[in-house]
Write a protein that holds these residues in place. Structure first.
Motif, PDB file in Angstrom:
ATOM      1  N   SER A  70      -2.919   3.645  -2.885  1.00 48.40           N
ATOM      2  CA  SER A  70      -2.867   2.759  -4.045  1.00 48.40           C
ATOM      3  C   SER A  70      -2.142   1.479  -3.663  1.00 48.40           C
ATOM      4  O   SER A  70      -1.595   1.357  -2.570  1.00 48.40           O
ATOM      5  CB  SER A  70      -2.150   3.445  -5.208  1.00 48.40           C
ATOM      6  OG  SER A  70      -0.812   3.753  -4.853  1.00 48.40           O
ATOM      7  N   TYR A  73      -3.536  -1.716  -3.544  1.00 48.31           N
ATOM      8  CA  TYR A  73      -4.310  -2.645  -2.729  1.00 48.31           C
ATOM      9  C   TYR A  73      -5.542  -3.090  -3.508  1.00 48.31           C
ATOM     10  O   TYR A  73      -5.999  -2.414  -4.424  1.00 48.31           O
ATOM     11  CB  TYR A  73      -4.777  -1.949  -1.441  1.00 48.31           C
ATOM     12  CG  TYR A  73      -5.584  -0.700  -1.708  1.00 48.31           C
ATOM     13  CD1 TYR A  73      -4.959   0.533  -1.816  1.00 48.31           C
ATOM     14  CD2 TYR A  73      -6.965  -0.755  -1.874  1.00 48.31           C
ATOM     15  CE1 TYR A  73      -5.686   1.681  -2.083  1.00 48.31           C
ATOM     16  CE2 TYR A  73      -7.706   0.380  -2.141  1.00 48.31           C
ATOM     17  CZ  TYR A  73      -7.051   1.606  -2.237  1.00 48.31           C
ATOM     18  OH  TYR A  73      -7.775   2.732  -2.505  1.00 48.31           O
ATOM     19  N   LEU A  74      -6.093  -4.246  -3.138  1.00 47.50           N
ATOM     20  CA  LEU A  74      -7.357  -4.676  -3.704  1.00 47.50           C
ATOM     21  C   LEU A  74      -8.526  -4.087  -2.923  1.00 47.50           C
ATOM     22  O   LEU A  74      -9.543  -3.715  -3.491  1.00 47.50           O
ATOM     23  CB  LEU A  74      -7.435  -6.210  -3.676  1.00 47.50           C
ATOM     24  CG  LEU A  74      -6.479  -6.941  -4.641  1.00 47.50           C
ATOM     25  CD1 LEU A  74      -6.595  -8.437  -4.468  1.00 47.50           C
ATOM     26  CD2 LEU A  74      -6.756  -6.527  -6.084  1.00 47.50           C
ATOM     27  N   LEU A  75      -8.362  -4.008  -1.630  1.00 46.43           N
ATOM     28  CA  LEU A  75      -9.365  -3.404  -0.760  1.00 46.43           C
ATOM     29  C   LEU A  75      -8.642  -2.414   0.133  1.00 46.43           C
ATOM     30  O   LEU A  75      -7.686  -2.783   0.818  1.00 46.43           O
ATOM     31  CB  LEU A  75     -10.056  -4.466   0.089  1.00 46.43           C
ATOM     32  CG  LEU A  75     -11.186  -3.992   0.999  1.00 46.43           C
ATOM     33  CD1 LEU A  75     -12.333  -3.427   0.173  1.00 46.43           C
ATOM     34  CD2 LEU A  75     -11.664  -5.130   1.889  1.00 46.43           C
ATOM     35  N   ARG A  76      -9.079  -1.149   0.114  1.00 49.29           N
ATOM     36  CA  ARG A  76      -8.389  -0.132   0.883  1.00 49.29           C
ATOM     37  C   ARG A  76      -8.353  -0.533   2.354  1.00 49.29           C
ATOM     38  O   ARG A  76      -9.347  -1.071   2.879  1.00 49.29           O
ATOM     39  CB  ARG A  76      -9.106   1.223   0.748  1.00 49.29           C
ATOM     40  CG  ARG A  76      -8.207   2.397   1.139  1.00 49.29           C
ATOM     41  CD  ARG A  76      -8.982   3.700   1.141  1.00 49.29           C
ATOM     42  NE  ARG A  76      -9.804   3.810   2.343  1.00 49.29           N
ATOM     43  CZ  ARG A  76     -10.665   4.796   2.537  1.00 49.29           C
ATOM     44  NH1 ARG A  76     -10.830   5.723   1.614  1.00 49.29           N
ATOM     45  NH2 ARG A  76     -11.379   4.846   3.625  1.00 49.29           N
ATOM     46  N   LYS A  79     -12.820   4.217  -2.618  1.00 49.71           N
ATOM     47  CA  LYS A  79     -11.863   4.206  -3.713  1.00 49.71           C
ATOM     48  C   LYS A  79     -11.196   5.562  -3.910  1.00 49.71           C
ATOM     49  O   LYS A  79     -10.277   5.673  -4.711  1.00 49.71           O
ATOM     50  CB  LYS A  79     -12.553   3.774  -5.006  1.00 49.71           C
ATOM     51  CG  LYS A  79     -13.090   2.352  -4.976  1.00 49.71           C
ATOM     52  CD  LYS A  79     -13.736   1.996  -6.306  1.00 49.71           C
ATOM     53  CE  LYS A  79     -14.289   0.576  -6.289  1.00 49.71           C
ATOM     54  NZ  LYS A  79     -14.938   0.219  -7.575  1.00 49.71           N
ATOM     55  N   VAL A  88       0.845  -1.190   0.000  1.00 50.21           N
ATOM     56  CA  VAL A  88       0.000   0.000   0.000  1.00 50.21           C
ATOM     57  C   VAL A  88       0.883   1.244   0.000  1.00 50.21           C
ATOM     58  O   VAL A  88       1.796   1.359   0.811  1.00 50.21           O
ATOM     59  CB  VAL A  88      -0.935   0.021   1.224  1.00 50.21           C
ATOM     60  CG1 VAL A  88      -1.747   1.319   1.255  1.00 50.21           C
ATOM     61  CG2 VAL A  88      -1.864  -1.186   1.210  1.00 50.21           C
TER      62      VAL A  88
END
Length: 120
Positions: free
Chosen positions: A24, A26-29, A74, A1
């Motif tokens: 930025s 990451y798949l899930l923040r 997002k 991250v």
């Protein structure tokens, strides 16, 4: 991250600034995003944080003056700082954690910081 802060600058007392933290890589923040600050010669201190569900935490010294927000998970996390005081002068850092806390050692990811200077 990766975390990148922006929006710092110089302002007179009573003025406002808005900081942004873009995340930025990451798949899930991360669940909880927060702002910390550190002034020269002082320890790092917590400022505010926000969870993915929008719930927030604030340190007492900024309640009523600072507002942390996000449009959705997002987009960047923002810190709106109003009624700024000279004692708010510091380097401001964005950080990410997997739990809802303002304890700095619970944060794994940190940005490089953005300078805020408030003159009297």
């Amino acid at each position: 991250v990766q975390l990148v802060e922006s929006g710092g600058g110089s302002v007179q007392a009573g003025g406002s600034l808005r900081l942004s933290c873009a995340a930025s890589g990451y798949l899930l923040r991360p669940y909880f995003m927060a702002w910390f600050r550190q002034a020269p010669g002082k320890e790092r201190e917590e400022v505010a944080g926000i969870a993915r569900d929008g719930s927030t935490l604030y340190t007492d010294s900024v309640k009523g003056r600072f507002t942390i927000s996000q449009s959705d998970s997002k987009n960047p996390v923002y810190l709106q700082m109003d009624s700024l005081k000279p004692e708010d002068t510091a380097m401001y850092y964005c950080a990410a954690s997997g739990i809802k806390t303002l304890t700095a050692n619970q944060f794994v990811y940190w940005g490089q910081g953005t300078q805020v200077t408030v003159s009297s």
